[in-house]
Design an enzyme around this catalytic site. Structure first.
Site, mmCIF file in Angstrom:
data_model
loop_
_atom_site.group_PDB
_atom_site.id
_atom_site.type_symbol
_atom_site.label_atom_id
_atom_site.label_comp_id
_atom_site.label_asym_id
_atom_site.label_seq_id
_atom_site.Cartn_x
_atom_site.Cartn_y
_atom_site.Cartn_z
ATOM 1 N N HIS A 32 98.724 47.953 69.027
ATOM 2 C CA HIS A 32 97.870 48.774 68.154
ATOM 3 C C HIS A 32 98.582 48.966 66.816
ATOM 4 O O HIS A 32 99.323 49.934 66.615
ATOM 5 C CB HIS A 32 97.591 50.126 68.835
ATOM 6 C CG HIS A 32 96.578 50.980 68.128
ATOM 7 N ND1 HIS A 32 95.493 51.550 68.764
ATOM 8 C CD2 HIS A 32 96.473 51.371 66.830
ATOM 9 C CE1 HIS A 32 94.784 52.249 67.898
ATOM 10 N NE2 HIS A 32 95.360 52.164 66.712
ATOM 11 N N HIS A 78 97.618 48.651 62.697
ATOM 12 C CA HIS A 78 96.696 48.385 61.579
ATOM 13 C C HIS A 78 97.523 47.771 60.459
ATOM 14 O O HIS A 78 98.506 48.384 60.001
ATOM 15 C CB HIS A 78 96.073 49.690 61.084
ATOM 16 C CG HIS A 78 95.236 50.389 62.117
ATOM 17 N ND1 HIS A 78 93.913 50.086 62.331
ATOM 18 C CD2 HIS A 78 95.540 51.376 63.004
ATOM 19 C CE1 HIS A 78 93.427 50.861 63.286
ATOM 20 N NE2 HIS A 78 94.399 51.658 63.716
ATOM 21 N N HIS A 125 95.122 50.479 49.895
ATOM 22 C CA HIS A 125 94.173 49.383 49.634
ATOM 23 C C HIS A 125 94.160 48.980 48.153
ATOM 24 O O HIS A 125 93.969 47.826 47.819
ATOM 25 C CB HIS A 125 92.762 49.767 50.099
ATOM 26 C CG HIS A 125 92.614 49.722 51.599
ATOM 27 N ND1 HIS A 125 91.659 50.431 52.273
ATOM 28 C CD2 HIS A 125 93.308 49.054 52.542
ATOM 29 C CE1 HIS A 125 91.772 50.200 53.578
ATOM 30 N NE2 HIS A 125 92.766 49.370 53.758
ATOM 31 N N SER A 164 92.994 44.331 61.434
ATOM 32 C CA SER A 164 92.734 44.677 60.035
ATOM 33 C C SER A 164 91.257 44.541 59.713
ATOM 34 O O SER A 164 90.553 43.706 60.288
ATOM 35 C CB SER A 164 93.555 43.772 59.107
ATOM 36 O OG SER A 164 93.559 44.307 57.801
ATOM 37 N N THR A 165 90.806 45.361 58.788
ATOM 38 C CA THR A 165 89.407 45.370 58.362
ATOM 39 C C THR A 165 89.219 44.380 57.210
ATOM 40 O O THR A 165 89.808 44.595 56.131
ATOM 41 C CB THR A 165 89.035 46.787 57.825
ATOM 42 O OG1 THR A 165 89.717 47.769 58.599
ATOM 43 C CG2 THR A 165 87.549 47.021 57.856
ATOM 44 N N PRO A 166 88.425 43.331 57.397
ATOM 45 C CA PRO A 166 88.201 42.396 56.282
ATOM 46 C C PRO A 166 87.617 43.147 55.091
ATOM 47 O O PRO A 166 86.679 43.933 55.240
ATOM 48 C CB PRO A 166 87.185 41.399 56.861
ATOM 49 C CG PRO A 166 87.294 41.543 58.332
ATOM 50 C CD PRO A 166 87.704 42.950 58.600
ATOM 51 N N ARG A 167 88.211 42.909 53.944
ATOM 52 C CA ARG A 167 87.824 43.645 52.736
ATOM 53 C C ARG A 167 87.418 42.683 51.643
ATOM 54 O O ARG A 167 88.013 41.630 51.476
ATOM 55 C CB ARG A 167 89.013 44.468 52.272
ATOM 56 C CG ARG A 167 88.693 45.879 51.973
ATOM 57 C CD ARG A 167 89.892 46.726 51.582
ATOM 58 N NE ARG A 167 91.187 46.341 52.017
ATOM 59 C CZ ARG A 167 92.197 46.067 51.190
ATOM 60 N NH1 ARG A 167 92.037 46.124 49.881
ATOM 61 N NH2 ARG A 167 93.383 45.738 51.680
ATOM 62 N N ASP A 170 85.292 49.004 60.501
ATOM 63 C CA ASP A 170 85.492 50.386 60.042
ATOM 64 C C ASP A 170 84.172 51.127 60.262
ATOM 65 O O ASP A 170 83.149 50.783 59.654
ATOM 66 C CB ASP A 170 85.881 50.379 58.542
ATOM 67 C CG ASP A 170 86.209 51.780 58.038
ATOM 68 O OD1 ASP A 170 85.731 52.769 58.658
ATOM 69 O OD2 ASP A 170 86.919 51.877 57.019
ATOM 70 N N GLU A 213 89.393 60.176 69.556
ATOM 71 C CA GLU A 213 90.584 60.463 68.735
ATOM 72 C C GLU A 213 90.528 61.915 68.247
ATOM 73 O O GLU A 213 91.542 62.528 67.971
ATOM 74 C CB GLU A 213 90.631 59.482 67.549
ATOM 75 C CG GLU A 213 91.931 59.510 66.794
ATOM 76 C CD GLU A 213 91.999 58.489 65.664
ATOM 77 O OE1 GLU A 213 91.022 57.734 65.463
ATOM 78 O OE2 GLU A 213 93.037 58.455 64.974
HETATM 79 C C1 LIG Z 1 95.602 57.350 62.170
HETATM 80 N N1 LIG Z 1 94.639 56.880 63.089
HETATM 81 C C2 LIG Z 1 93.656 55.977 62.788
HETATM 82 N N2 LIG Z 1 92.431 56.180 63.330
HETATM 83 C C3 LIG Z 1 91.402 55.366 63.014
HETATM 84 N N3 LIG Z 1 91.514 54.328 62.180
HETATM 85 C C4 LIG Z 1 92.697 54.082 61.628
HETATM 86 C C5 LIG Z 1 93.831 54.878 61.921
HETATM 87 N N4 LIG Z 1 94.876 54.359 61.264
HETATM 88 C C6 LIG Z 1 94.405 53.295 60.550
HETATM 89 N N5 LIG Z 1 93.085 53.142 60.754
HETATM 90 C C7 LIG Z 1 92.163 52.144 60.169
HETATM 91 O O1 LIG Z 1 92.931 51.087 59.643
HETATM 92 C C8 LIG Z 1 92.709 50.952 58.225
HETATM 93 C C9 LIG Z 1 93.979 50.508 57.534
HETATM 94 O O2 LIG Z 1 94.313 49.201 57.942
HETATM 95 P P1 LIG Z 1 93.469 47.892 57.527
HETATM 96 O O3 LIG Z 1 92.995 48.070 56.113
HETATM 97 O O4 LIG Z 1 92.322 47.778 58.491
HETATM 98 O O5 LIG Z 1 94.449 46.768 57.687
HETATM 99 C C10 LIG Z 1 92.215 52.317 57.807
HETATM 100 O O6 LIG Z 1 91.471 52.262 56.600
HETATM 101 C C11 LIG Z 1 91.372 52.740 59.012
HETATM 102 O O7 LIG Z 1 90.097 52.130 58.965
#
Ligand SMILES: CNc1ncnc2c1ncn2[C@@H]1O[C@H](COP(=O)(O)O)[C@@H](O)[C@H]1O
Length: 348
Positions: free
Chosen positions: A18, A20, A68, A100-103, A142, A205
């Site tokens: 997990h 991000h 971002h 990761s979220t495609p941007r 997202d 969460e």
């Molecule tokens: C703290 N707990 C959390 N709960 C929910 N979503 C989270 C998160 N931590 C991160 N993200 C998600 O991951 C994105 C950043 O990485 P990426 O741009 O996708 O690589 C955040 O914008 C959010 O959508």
């Protein structure tokens, strides 16, 4: 990073499930990006939460918006992804699932497809350069962006799953848990599941998500992110716990993130203990190692010191994470063999 973990935890071979991507950018990479874009006027204190500091979850999501801005070109993304992979490898992580979220960034011409291609290219380059880690990718939805974007993201993930040597293995549902409702995203998630993508969903969460969790558990997901408010003692229910247990759905648990983000009051009150005592599969993870100034070795050390776990128990925990991963069976077997080989050296 706060304080480096002791040698045992650093030498322990680890699995990270997990993470991000944009939340995992280290202090060093962040300094570099900040210096490259002085016009943004960003200081490092705006992108990380240090030891002893707390933020509301809402403030954490503001931090991602700042990050971002710093990572908005194909070049930035390639650099950041490679650095994150190398850092996990240096921390003893031998199998990593990045999400990761495609941007899309109209200013720089970055498209969502290019975004996914770039992450995959970074993974490929790390492999070619011999970085000692196996990496897989989960495309993230997202929740803030609603059902249409979710459906589009699932399509993108499906395309890459079928065309890219098994690097894309699944779909993550994340984003600010107080925004939107899972019922709107259910069709897209169901479609992802039906086409063979593994589902790692952030569930419960925050306390207000009980009804949504009941619904999304019907899919069912292959893993649950956080699950902080599933059990009755914190406002969840026995029924939710039973469902998770019957289906044996592993939980991805992130101690530092939950305490710094204030969804958990203190380390000793973390729901890790509840699930661990039930013998339910729990995987320790970092969530956002850059934002929360941590690494996976520290998370293992923290769990050991907070809950009194022996080195043997910690070893079992790190090994169990292999079975919770979305790696194909052949790779899982290789990882088990590697753990078996390392065991006498690390557990002496
Ligand atoms: C703290 N707990 C959390 N709960 C929910 N979503 C989270 C998160 N931590 C991160 N993200 C998600 O991951 C994105 C950043 O990485 P990426 O741009 O996708 O690589 C955040 O914008 C959010 O959508």
């Amino acid at each position: 990073m706060d304080t480096p973990a002791e040698p045992f935890y650093r030498q322990l071979p680890k699995v990270e499930l997990h993470a991000h991507l944009n939340g995992s950018v280290s202090e060093a990479t962040m300094e570099y990006l900040i210096a490259r874009k002085p016009h943004l006027n960003i200081q490092h204190s705006m992108t990380a939460i240090r030891k002893g500091q707390r933020r509301t979850l809402d403030e954490c999501f503001q931090v991602f918006k700042v990050i971002h801005q710093l990572i908005d070109t194909e070049e930035d993304l390639l650099l950041v992804t490679k650095a994150v992979i190398e850092e996990f490898a240096a921390d003893g992580v031998r199998y990593l699932e990045l999400r990761s979220t495609p941007r899309e960034e109209t200013r720089t011409g970055l498209t969502k497809r290019k975004y996914v291609e770039t992450v995959i290219e970074a993974i490929r380059q790390c492999k070619e350069e011999g970085v000692d880690i196996e990496v897989r990718f989960l495309v993230a939805v997202d929740r803030r962006n609603g059902p249409e974007v979710a459906a589009e993201t699932v399509k993108l993930a499906e395309d890459f799953m079928t065309s890219n040597d098994g690097v894309v293995v699944g779909l993550d549902l994340s984003g600010d848990p107080t925004v939107g409702h899972g019922k709107d995203l259910l069709p897209a998630l169901q479609k992802a599941k039906n086409c063979g993508l593994k589902l790692a969903l952030h569930l419960s969460e925050v306390p207000s998500q009980k009804e949504e969790t009941e619904l999304l558990l019907t899919i069912p997901p292959d893993r649950i992110g956080h699950g902080t408010f599933l059990h009755p003692e914190v406002g969840g229910s026995k029924c939710l716990v039973d469902k998770v247990r019957e289906r044996n759905i592993p939980l991805e648990l992130c101690l530092t993130s939950n305490v710094k983000g204030q969804t958990v009051e203190s380390y000793d009150k973390h729901h890790f203990l509840y699930w661990y005592q039930l013998g339910h599969p729990c995987v320790l993870c970092t969530d956002d190692k850059g934002v929360f100034s941590t690494d996976l070795s520290q998370e293992y050390q923290l769990a050991a010191s907070t809950f009194g776990l022996s080195q043997e128990a910690i070893w079992e925990l790190s090994q169990q994470a292999i079975s919770c991963s979305f790696a194909p069976d052949g790779l899982k077997k290789q990882l088990y063999e590697r753990w078996a080989l390392l065991r006498p050296q690390v557990l002496c």
